[in-house]
Write an enzyme that holds these catalytic residues in place. Structure first.
Site: not given
Length: 271
Positions: A51-52, A90, A118, A120, A186
């Site tokens: 999602d970057s 993501d 993924k 978070e 991260e």
């Protein structure tokens, strides 16, 4: 030539096998077919539709505006061309707010070609991980600096220092216990990331987490030295400068990850 001798497509069980055998995993983000095809052919084991893309493709200040539809679009584009790399996508902000929403979004991403999603964070997200894994959806847990939490964290900061280290260790263990097959760490101090890597059965992928992880990931634009309009983190290295071409940069990055020369102390955080 950095492409691994074993040219078979990567699978989720193969990730755990690589950890047991001490083989480093090479991961890059990609958002379209052209870059994904090049990375896939030049030594990249996992491709992340991050999602970057909200920041490096769409021009936002954070990942928060990214939608499931955005992720599905880019996942489809990349999935069409991959022959070897495992495709991870993501779950964007809010898509994993409830088990039901997470399942619906994950199904869309897997139907678009992703092989793993993924998620978070920990906390209530552990129940989300368990819910998905019980329904045959492979999950990667993302811990440490979680960009979707940027408002609560007050910015992009190193995580896991001081008393927070023990919580991060517990979160990683709990994520794997819930069924996560991969853990991204991260912006975590190198000694802590190495400790977590040694403690959990699932492979770890570091981004600003030092050389002790089982693999590394960089955002495509960062590893090519492109200006994203944001401050460059310490862990970023321009591999295009030494690779001479995009394919050469991918090979240089894969070689550096596998031989342990990246990340070095200049691209990692101390305790």
């Amino acid at each position: 030539m950095s492409t691994h001798a074993d040219s078979k497509p990567w699978t989720v069980p193969a990730l755990a096998q690589a950890k047991r055998e001490g083989r480093k995993l090479v991961m890059l983000t990609a958002y379209d077919a052209g870059f994904a095809r090049t990375f896939d052919a030049n030594g990249t084991d996992l491709i992340l539709i991050g999602d970057s893309l909200g920041m490096v493709v769409q021009g936002h200040d954070s990942t928060l505006p990214v939608t499931v539809a955005d992720m599905v679009y880019h996942t489809r584009a990349v999935a069409r061309v991959l022959e070897r790399a495992l495709l991870v996508a993501d779950l964007p902000f809010g898509a994993d707010a409830t088990p039901e929403r997470a399942l619906e979004a994950s199904l869309q991403l897997l139907q678009a070609g992703a092989e793993m999603v993924k998620i978070e964070g920990a906390g209530f997200k552990l129940d989300i991980i368990r819910h998905l894994v019980e329904r045959e959806i492979p999950v990667c847990s993302h811990l440490g600096l979680t960009p979707q939490s940027v408002l609560r964290l007050g910015g992009f900061r190193v995580q896991g220092r001081g008393e927070a280290a023990e919580q991060l260790r517990r979160d990683a263990a709990a994520a794997v216990d819930a069924g996560a097959a991969l853990v991204v760490l991260e912006c975590v101090p190198s000694p802590l990331a190495a400790q977590i890597t040694a403690e959990i059965a699932a492979p770890t992928i570091g981004i600003g987490a030092g050389p002790g992880c089982d693999g590394q990931v960089l955002v495509m634009h960062d590893f090519l030295g492109l200006d994203s309009g944001h401050r460059r983190p310490k862990f970023v290295k321009d591999f295009l400068a030494e690779g001479g071409s995009i394919a050469g940069a991918a090979r240089a990055y894969a070689d550096a990850v596998r031989n342990g020369s990246f990340p070095d102390a200049d691209h990692a955080y101390a305790q």
